[in-house]
Design a protein around this motif. Sequence first.
Motif, PDB file in Angstrom:
ATOM      1  N   ARG A   9      51.952  52.051  43.230  1.00  0.00           N
ATOM      2  CA  ARG A   9      52.974  52.551  41.974  1.00  0.00           C
ATOM      3  C   ARG A   9      52.616  53.696  41.518  1.00  0.00           C
ATOM      4  N   GLU A  10      53.649  54.439  41.079  1.00  0.00           N
ATOM      5  CA  GLU A  10      53.251  55.993  40.628  1.00  0.00           C
ATOM      6  C   GLU A  10      52.390  55.832  39.389  1.00  0.00           C
ATOM      7  N   ASN A  11      51.436  56.847  39.430  1.00  0.00           N
ATOM      8  CA  ASN A  11      50.582  57.201  38.357  1.00  0.00           C
ATOM      9  C   ASN A  11      49.477  55.963  37.958  1.00  0.00           C
ATOM     10  N   ALA A  12      49.548  55.097  38.958  1.00  0.00           N
ATOM     11  CA  ALA A  12      48.521  54.009  38.659  1.00  0.00           C
ATOM     12  C   ALA A  12      47.206  54.268  39.516  1.00  0.00           C
ATOM     13  N   ILE A  13      46.084  53.957  39.127  1.00  0.00           N
ATOM     14  CA  ILE A  13      44.998  54.161  39.520  1.00  0.00           C
ATOM     15  C   ILE A  13      43.993  52.783  39.455  1.00  0.00           C
ATOM     16  N   VAL A  14      43.800  52.219  40.626  1.00  0.00           N
ATOM     17  CA  VAL A  14      42.816  50.962  40.655  1.00  0.00           C
ATOM     18  C   VAL A  14      41.552  51.137  40.889  1.00  0.00           C
ATOM     19  N   TRP A  15      40.958  50.676  39.945  1.00  0.00           N
ATOM     20  CA  TRP A  15      39.397  50.853  39.826  1.00  0.00           C
ATOM     21  C   TRP A  15      38.588  49.494  40.087  1.00  0.00           C
ATOM     22  N   ILE A  16      37.950  49.232  41.223  1.00  0.00           N
ATOM     23  CA  ILE A  16      37.300  48.183  41.716  1.00  0.00           C
ATOM     24  C   ILE A  16      35.809  48.222  41.663  1.00  0.00           C
ATOM     25  N   GLY A  17      35.196  47.406  40.966  1.00  0.00           N
ATOM     26  CA  GLY A  17      33.506  47.596  41.117  1.00  0.00           C
ATOM     27  C   GLY A  17      32.872  46.109  41.970  1.00  0.00           C
ATOM     28  N   LEU A  18      32.393  46.388  43.086  1.00  0.00           N
ATOM     29  CA  LEU A  18      31.748  45.304  43.747  1.00  0.00           C
ATOM     30  C   LEU A  18      30.182  45.287  43.684  1.00  0.00           C
ATOM     31  N   HIS A  19      29.666  44.076  44.060  1.00  0.00           N
ATOM     32  CA  HIS A  19      28.325  44.091  44.120  1.00  0.00           C
ATOM     33  C   HIS A  19      27.840  43.137  44.971  1.00  0.00           C
ATOM     34  N   GLU A  20      27.428  43.746  46.155  1.00  0.00           N
ATOM     35  CA  GLU A  20      26.891  42.875  47.510  1.00  0.00           C
ATOM     36  C   GLU A  20      28.069  41.844  47.837  1.00  0.00           C
ATOM     37  N   PRO A  21      28.968  42.563  48.021  1.00  0.00           N
ATOM     38  CA  PRO A  21      30.183  41.627  48.633  1.00  0.00           C
ATOM     39  C   PRO A  21      30.039  40.936  49.919  1.00  0.00           C
ATOM     40  N   ASP A  22      30.534  39.867  50.234  1.00  0.00           N
ATOM     41  CA  ASP A  22      30.361  39.415  51.503  1.00  0.00           C
ATOM     42  C   ASP A  22      31.474  40.002  52.366  1.00  0.00           C
ATOM     43  N   GLU A  23      31.609  39.713  53.860  1.00  0.00           N
ATOM     44  CA  GLU A  23      32.211  40.301  54.837  1.00  0.00           C
ATOM     45  C   GLU A  23      33.805  39.832  54.346  1.00  0.00           C
ATOM     46  N   VAL A  24      34.025  38.915  54.042  1.00  0.00           N
ATOM     47  CA  VAL A  24      35.440  38.431  53.744  1.00  0.00           C
ATOM     48  C   VAL A  24      35.877  39.103  52.682  1.00  0.00           C
ATOM     49  N   LEU A  25      35.224  39.534  51.531  1.00  0.00           N
ATOM     50  CA  LEU A  25      35.646  40.241  50.218  1.00  0.00           C
ATOM     51  C   LEU A  25      35.916  41.582  50.786  1.00  0.00           C
ATOM     52  N   LEU A  26      35.061  42.276  51.530  1.00  0.00           N
ATOM     53  CA  LEU A  26      34.947  43.469  52.167  1.00  0.00           C
ATOM     54  C   LEU A  26      36.386  43.666  53.016  1.00  0.00           C
ATOM     55  N   HIS A  27      36.526  42.853  53.785  1.00  0.00           N
ATOM     56  CA  HIS A  27      37.886  43.065  54.865  1.00  0.00           C
ATOM     57  C   HIS A  27      39.086  42.775  53.904  1.00  0.00           C
ATOM     58  N   GLN A  28      39.052  42.049  52.927  1.00  0.00           N
ATOM     59  CA  GLN A  28      40.409  41.758  51.877  1.00  0.00           C
ATOM     60  C   GLN A  28      40.427  43.051  51.226  1.00  0.00           C
ATOM     61  N   VAL A  29      39.461  43.791  50.748  1.00  0.00           N
ATOM     62  CA  VAL A  29      39.599  45.062  50.203  1.00  0.00           C
ATOM     63  C   VAL A  29      40.223  46.132  51.265  1.00  0.00           C
ATOM     64  N   ALA A  41      42.151  45.384  53.577  1.00  0.00           N
ATOM     65  CA  ALA A  41      43.588  45.268  54.013  1.00  0.00           C
ATOM     66  C   ALA A  41      44.272  45.824  52.791  1.00  0.00           C
ATOM     67  N   GLU A  42      43.721  45.796  51.626  1.00  0.00           N
ATOM     68  CA  GLU A  42      44.583  46.125  50.461  1.00  0.00           C
ATOM     69  C   GLU A  42      44.751  47.569  50.272  1.00  0.00           C
ATOM     70  N   PHE A  43      43.791  48.412  50.736  1.00  0.00           N
ATOM     71  CA  PHE A  43      43.991  49.785  50.504  1.00  0.00           C
ATOM     72  C   PHE A  43      43.663  50.635  52.128  1.00  0.00           C
ATOM     73  N   ASN A  44      44.184  49.596  53.208  1.00  0.00           N
ATOM     74  CA  ASN A  44      43.872  50.246  54.361  1.00  0.00           C
ATOM     75  C   ASN A  44      42.914  51.187  54.825  1.00  0.00           C
ATOM     76  N   LEU A  45      41.543  50.536  54.766  1.00  0.00           N
ATOM     77  CA  LEU A  45      40.515  51.557  54.784  1.00  0.00           C
ATOM     78  C   LEU A  45      39.840  51.558  56.377  1.00  0.00           C
ATOM     79  N   HIS A  46      39.076  52.574  56.557  1.00  0.00           N
ATOM     80  CA  HIS A  46      38.913  52.518  58.024  1.00  0.00           C
ATOM     81  C   HIS A  46      37.945  51.497  58.169  1.00  0.00           C
ATOM     82  N   ALA A  47      37.792  50.876  59.477  1.00  0.00           N
ATOM     83  CA  ALA A  47      37.046  50.038  59.967  1.00  0.00           C
ATOM     84  C   ALA A  47      35.409  50.322  59.925  1.00  0.00           C
ATOM     85  N   LEU A  48      35.318  51.416  60.333  1.00  0.00           N
ATOM     86  CA  LEU A  48      33.920  52.258  60.369  1.00  0.00           C
ATOM     87  C   LEU A  48      33.238  52.384  59.029  1.00  0.00           C
TER      88      LEU A  48
END
Length: 347
Positions: free
Chosen positions: A54-74, A76-83
């Motif tokens: 959405r326009e002008n919206a900033i998402v700020w997420i803080g994670l602490h020692e996430p597992d692989e499931v949570l990382l892969h979910q993030v 998918a949401e932001f289309n982050l690079h696999a490396l």
Amino acid sequence: MERLKDLDSVSPQAGSGSASPPHERRGVVAAAVYQHGQRIRDIRIEEAGEWRSRENAIVWIGLHEPDEVLLHQVQAEFNLHALAIEDAAQPHQRPKLEIYGDAMFIVARTAHMKNDEIIFGETHLFVGRGYVVSVRHGDSSSYLSVRQRCEATPTALAHGENYILYSILDFIVDNYMPVIEVVQEEVEKLEDLVLREQLGKSDIERLYLLRRKLLRLRNAVVPLVDVCRRYEHIDLPGMDPTLQSLFRDVTDHVRRVQEDIDALREVLAFAFEASVMIGQTEQTAIARKLAAWAAILAVPTAIAGIYGMNFSDMPELKTQYGYFVVLGVIGVLCLGLFGFFRRRKWL
């Protein structure tokens, strides 16, 4: 105002499932969306991609020692690079800045004091258009105070993801200073001890441990200088030119930390060298004293050895006062040598 109402009234389809709120899900410290520097609401990870688009919206997420499931979910949401996700899942990365398309992946090492020990942690940052994701590993300081400080200055936070990144990096660098101050106090104590007396075994061990701590701290700080310097350039994705001076300030601070670390390491090296030189000086003084006394004792030993020889024709043996004369000669020679060595400051 209509835009704010529209954002606040959205009920994302992805968030209608059974996912837990951010503060209840393991690994998620905070997840919120902002517009024009104002906090709109807390969100679920499943909603992040929709809010970010959405326009002008900033998402700020803080994670602490996430597992692989949570990382892969993030991912998918932001289309982050696999490396980048692979690196974020594995701590003990070297501080660096990687660019993947229109997104950046930043690794920074954190440090703080705990029970007189330097505790190192690690922070991985994903920064792209409309989002910032921080991933903390190890016993590192929480970024809650950074979030609160940003939310208290909506005008600054309105600059978006770059200002959030600046605030986090500035917080990491500022936390180096208390560590430097504690180490500096220990170094000064050791330096004063060297001037008063020779270092003992425990002091040498302490000096070695301090140098090792400073080396680890330097390994965490020095690569961050390059990260901050690279981020000053406007060719990086989404860089706001008005924030250039802020990132230059962070670069100056981290360089100052590097200089302090190098200066402390040099002081410790000089302290060790001074201790060695003092020890060698004391050993030389002791050797001189022993040599002086050996020379003095050599006089009566030599004379006694001469008159201890078993020859029948030794005229002095039949002299009436020969014994006293020899003792007098021995005394004069020994006193003369003693005075000579005292003048040369060997005794």
